[in-house]
Structure formats: C-alpha cells, structure tokens
Design a protein around this motif. Structure first.
Motif, PDB file in Angstrom:
ATOM      1  N   UNK A   1       0.844  -1.200   0.000  1.00 60.78           N
ATOM      2  CA  UNK A   1       0.000   0.000   0.000  1.00 60.78           C
ATOM      3  C   UNK A   1       0.877   1.248   0.000  1.00 60.78           C
ATOM      4  N   UNK A   2       0.680   2.113  -0.970  1.00 63.61           N
ATOM      5  CA  UNK A   2       1.527   3.293  -1.114  1.00 63.61           C
ATOM      6  C   UNK A   2       1.004   4.504  -0.360  1.00 63.61           C
ATOM      7  N   UNK A   3      -0.239   4.478   0.094  1.00 63.48           N
ATOM      8  CA  UNK A   3      -0.811   5.603   0.808  1.00 63.48           C
ATOM      9  C   UNK A   3      -2.007   5.164   1.621  1.00 63.48           C
ATOM     10  N   UNK A   4      -2.639   6.078   2.359  1.00 65.06           N
ATOM     11  CA  UNK A   4      -3.750   5.726   3.248  1.00 65.06           C
ATOM     12  C   UNK A   4      -4.929   5.051   2.530  1.00 65.06           C
ATOM     13  N   UNK A   5      -5.241   5.479   1.305  1.00 67.03           N
ATOM     14  CA  UNK A   5      -6.376   4.879   0.596  1.00 67.03           C
ATOM     15  C   UNK A   5      -6.091   3.432   0.236  1.00 67.03           C
ATOM     16  N   UNK A   6      -4.912   3.175  -0.290  1.00 67.95           N
ATOM     17  CA  UNK A   6      -4.541   1.792  -0.614  1.00 67.95           C
ATOM     18  C   UNK A   6      -4.426   0.952   0.654  1.00 67.95           C
ATOM     19  N   UNK A   7      -3.961   1.559   1.727  1.00 68.00           N
ATOM     20  CA  UNK A   7      -3.856   0.832   2.994  1.00 68.00           C
ATOM     21  C   UNK A   7      -5.243   0.461   3.510  1.00 68.00           C
ATOM     22  N   UNK A   8      -6.200   1.395   3.405  1.00 67.92           N
ATOM     23  CA  UNK A   8      -7.572   1.094   3.815  1.00 67.92           C
ATOM     24  C   UNK A   8      -8.153  -0.038   2.975  1.00 67.92           C
ATOM     25  N   UNK A   9      -7.844  -0.047   1.684  1.00 65.97           N
ATOM     26  CA  UNK A   9      -8.304  -1.147   0.820  1.00 65.97           C
ATOM     27  C   UNK A   9      -7.709  -2.476   1.276  1.00 65.97           C
ATOM     28  N   UNK A  10      -6.412  -2.470   1.594  1.00 70.09           N
ATOM     29  CA  UNK A  10      -5.746  -3.695   2.032  1.00 70.09           C
ATOM     30  C   UNK A  10      -6.336  -4.208   3.338  1.00 70.09           C
ATOM     31  N   UNK A  11      -6.636  -3.296   4.270  1.00 73.72           N
ATOM     32  CA  UNK A  11      -7.237  -3.686   5.548  1.00 73.72           C
ATOM     33  C   UNK A  11      -8.640  -4.239   5.321  1.00 73.72           C
ATOM     34  N   UNK A  12      -9.405  -3.601   4.459  1.00 69.82           N
ATOM     35  CA  UNK A  12     -10.760  -4.080   4.168  1.00 69.82           C
ATOM     36  C   UNK A  12     -10.725  -5.503   3.621  1.00 69.82           C
ATOM     37  N   UNK A  13      -9.859  -5.734   2.647  1.00 71.20           N
ATOM     38  CA  UNK A  13      -9.764  -7.065   2.045  1.00 71.20           C
ATOM     39  C   UNK A  13      -9.339  -8.104   3.080  1.00 71.20           C
ATOM     40  N   UNK A  14      -8.429  -7.727   3.959  1.00 66.61           N
ATOM     41  CA  UNK A  14      -7.965  -8.663   4.990  1.00 66.61           C
ATOM     42  C   UNK A  14      -9.088  -9.011   5.954  1.00 66.61           C
ATOM     43  N   UNK A  15      -9.856  -8.015   6.375  1.00 67.86           N
ATOM     44  CA  UNK A  15     -10.941  -8.272   7.324  1.00 67.86           C
ATOM     45  C   UNK A  15     -12.065  -9.074   6.690  1.00 67.86           C
ATOM     46  N   UNK A  16     -12.358  -8.820   5.429  1.00 73.21           N
ATOM     47  CA  UNK A  16     -13.366  -9.626   4.726  1.00 73.21           C
ATOM     48  C   UNK A  16     -12.959 -11.096   4.754  1.00 73.21           C
ATOM     49  N   UNK A  17     -11.691 -11.373   4.469  1.00 76.83           N
ATOM     50  CA  UNK A  17     -11.222 -12.760   4.465  1.00 76.83           C
ATOM     51  C   UNK A  17     -11.173 -13.344   5.873  1.00 76.83           C
ATOM     52  N   UNK A  18     -10.710 -12.544   6.850  1.00 76.43           N
ATOM     53  CA  UNK A  18     -10.634 -13.039   8.226  1.00 76.43           C
ATOM     54  C   UNK A  18     -12.005 -13.441   8.764  1.00 76.43           C
ATOM     55  N   UNK A  19     -13.031 -12.724   8.357  1.00 71.83           N
ATOM     56  CA  UNK A  19     -14.383 -13.009   8.839  1.00 71.83           C
ATOM     57  C   UNK A  19     -15.154 -13.959   7.923  1.00 71.83           C
ATOM     58  N   UNK A  20     -14.487 -14.501   6.902  1.00 73.15           N
ATOM     59  CA  UNK A  20     -15.141 -15.453   6.017  1.00 73.15           C
ATOM     60  C   UNK A  20     -16.348 -14.885   5.294  1.00 73.15           C
ATOM     61  N   UNK A  21     -16.264 -13.619   4.911  1.00 68.68           N
ATOM     62  CA  UNK A  21     -17.420 -12.927   4.332  1.00 68.68           C
ATOM     63  C   UNK A  21     -17.222 -12.582   2.864  1.00 68.68           C
ATOM     64  N   UNK A  22     -16.329 -13.298   2.168  1.00 72.81           N
ATOM     65  CA  UNK A  22     -16.004 -12.926   0.801  1.00 72.81           C
ATOM     66  C   UNK A  22     -17.221 -12.937  -0.116  1.00 72.81           C
ATOM     67  N   UNK A  23     -18.006 -14.002  -0.099  1.00 73.38           N
ATOM     68  CA  UNK A  23     -19.158 -14.091  -0.998  1.00 73.38           C
ATOM     69  C   UNK A  23     -20.175 -12.993  -0.710  1.00 73.38           C
ATOM     70  N   UNK A  24     -20.487 -12.791   0.561  1.00 73.71           N
ATOM     71  CA  UNK A  24     -21.469 -11.773   0.925  1.00 73.71           C
ATOM     72  C   UNK A  24     -20.957 -10.375   0.582  1.00 73.71           C
TER      73      UNK A  24
END
Length: 303
Positions: free
Chosen positions: A30-53
């Motif tokens: 992640x090169x900046x705050x927006x990309x970092x927020x995207x990376x965190x979002x994707x990680x949390x979606x996967x951690x919570x098993x919510x990819x399909x939803x």
C-alpha cells in the motif's frame, strides 16, 4: 520458572506463515492511506469469512440494512475511533495509523486471536507497520488498545499482556526486555484539573528490564527506571529509580532489588517528579473547527 517451547503441527505452521506473509505483503504494497484502507478491508473480509457476501454487496445485490452495516464496517473509512476527535493529532500520521489500528482491533474480535502462536506473530507483524519502532522478539497479547500507535517505541523482547492500554497521545517508549502485565494503563497525556478539555502531552518511559505488574497505572511523563518493579495496582505519579520496587497509591519506593544496592539511588532520594522535563508542546491548526463536548461554566467563584 521458565517457559517451555511449543510448536505447531507442520501443516498449521505452514498455514500460519502463509497467512502472516500474505497480510504483511498486502500492507507493505500500500503506497498511501487509501490503498492501505483497501488492504485492511480485504484482509478483514477474508478473516471473517465474508467474501461471498461482501462481493454480492459490492455488486449492488440486495442485502438487509443490518447486513449492509456489517459489511461496510470492514472498511476503516466507514469507522471512527476516539482518537480521531483529538484536535492536536498529526493528521498525516493518523491517516496511515487508523486503518492499521482498525485491523488490530478487529483481528482481536476473531477466533484466531485466541490462538496464541497465530496471534502473537500476527500482532508482531502488524506492529511493525503501525508503531514508530518495534524490536525483535516482541510478544503482544490480546486486548491491547492504544491511542494512535504511531507514537509507540518497543525495544527487543518486550512483553505486553492482555487488556493493556498504551496511550500514545504523547510519546511512549518501552525498553528492551520490559514486561507490562495484564490490565496496566500507561498514559502520555494529562487533563487540566479545571478545564478538562485542555490537554498536555508528555513522553513516558518504561526502562530496560522493568516490570509493571497487574493493574498498575503509570501517569503521563513518568519514567519507570531500568530493572525496576511497579507493584500490582500501584498508581505511579513520580519517577521510579533504576532497580527500585515501588508499590501503593500513590506508588512509593519501598526497597531496592537485592544485589543492586551499590548502584541504586538511595530510598530516601526516590520519587522525584520530572514530568515537566518530558512535556511535548504542540500547536493547533488555525482552521480547527473546535467544539466543547461538556459545555461547562469554567469560571470559579473565587477567581
């Protein structure tokens, strides 16, 4: 009593390495705050098993308002933290630390947070992105909270146990091999006794090999000396000298660790308050849109 070495089964170890490495790579890319927020979002979606939803919601498929709120909450841009409201915060530093702190907090709400080996390595990796500096061999347990994260420095082999609050509204340094036990609160800011909206920030230091034991409170601007011990439930208002044992409310030095008497400050000289030497001045932005959350009359009758 020393601890024993515990290892995971080979398959679980490989899974752990892959998990931590993938998240580390996401955050590092992640090169900046927006990309970092995207990376965190994707990680949390996967951690919570919510990819399909999550993908269905992203594709504008119908979900209930409750489900939409849950899915939106994975994105740190849709969340607020208490420290976000602090007027004197460094906006650029906070823009980067907020997504990382959100990931830290939300990870601790997942079942993986109770798997000690998984969780210790994940938090150590995440601390490397979030904190000002992190030494080798750091162990960070469940329920640790912080103000920003980016004003924390941890030395080598530091241990921070469950449910510790590390306030870094000012600056916090924890030295090599220091131990901070369960339920400890360490502060770097104070409020004025008349106008509680006025805040002073300080540098707080816990020295090398120091131990702050269960439930203690360390006031802003204090130094807990090298190899010192703060007793359980103590309230540390003044500096604790190197090699001293301090207990009570307020904490007072009661003895020097056996064998360290020749290099320790005498008991009768202990307990100096050096808070003002560690004050951190700050300026508020000229365009600050300030508000008084208390709306109190602060004019005392005897003024």
């Amino acid at each position: 009593m020393t601890k024993r070495h515990v290892s995971l089964p080979d398959d679980a170890e490989a899974t752990l390495r892959g998990f931590v490495s993938e998240v580390d790579d996401r955050l590092a890319a992640a090169s900046g705050p927006e990309e970092l927020a995207d990376a965190v979002t994707e990680t949390l979606v996967d951690l919570h098993g919510a990819r399909d939803a999550y993908e269905s919601w992203q594709n504008d498929e119908h979900v209930s308002p409750t489900e939409a709120a849950r899915l939106a909450n994975f994105d740190p841009r849709n969340a607020t933290l208490e420290s976000e409201y602090y007027a004197e915060k460094d906006e650029d530093a906070f823009a980067r630390s907020k997504p990382l702190q959100w990931l830290w907090r939300q990870f601790d709400n997942t079942p993986l947070a109770d798997n000690v080996e998984f969780a210790l390595r994940f938090r150590r990796m995440l601390a490397g992105h979030l904190f000002e500096s992190v030494g080798d061999g750091v162990r960070l347990f469940k329920g640790i909270s912080m103000t920003y994260g980016h004003n924390i420095e941890l030395g080598d082999n530091v241990v921070v146990h469950d449910d510790v609050h590390l306030d870094d509204r000012g600056e916090l340094t924890v030295g090599d091999r220091a131990s901070v036990s369960d339920g400890v609160h360490v502060y770097t800011h104070d409020h004025d006794v008349v106008d509680q909206t006025h805040v002073d920030n300080y540098r707080t230091v816990i020295g090398d090999d120091a131990r702050v034991t269960q439930g203690a409170l360390v006031r802003a601007g204090v130094r807990v000396g090298e190899n010192a011990i703060v007793g359980s439930r103590a309230v540390v208002q003044n500096d604790v000298p190197d090699h001293h044992i301090a207990v009570g409310m307020p904490a007072k030095s009661i003895k020097v660790k056996p064998g360290w008497e020749s290099v320790a400050e005498p008991i009768e000289d202990a307990g100096e308050n050096r808070q003002e030497q560690r004050r951190i001045d700050y300026d508020l932005p000229d365009d600050l849109d300030a508000f008084d959350e208390f709306q109190r009359d602060l004019h005392p009758p005897d003024a």
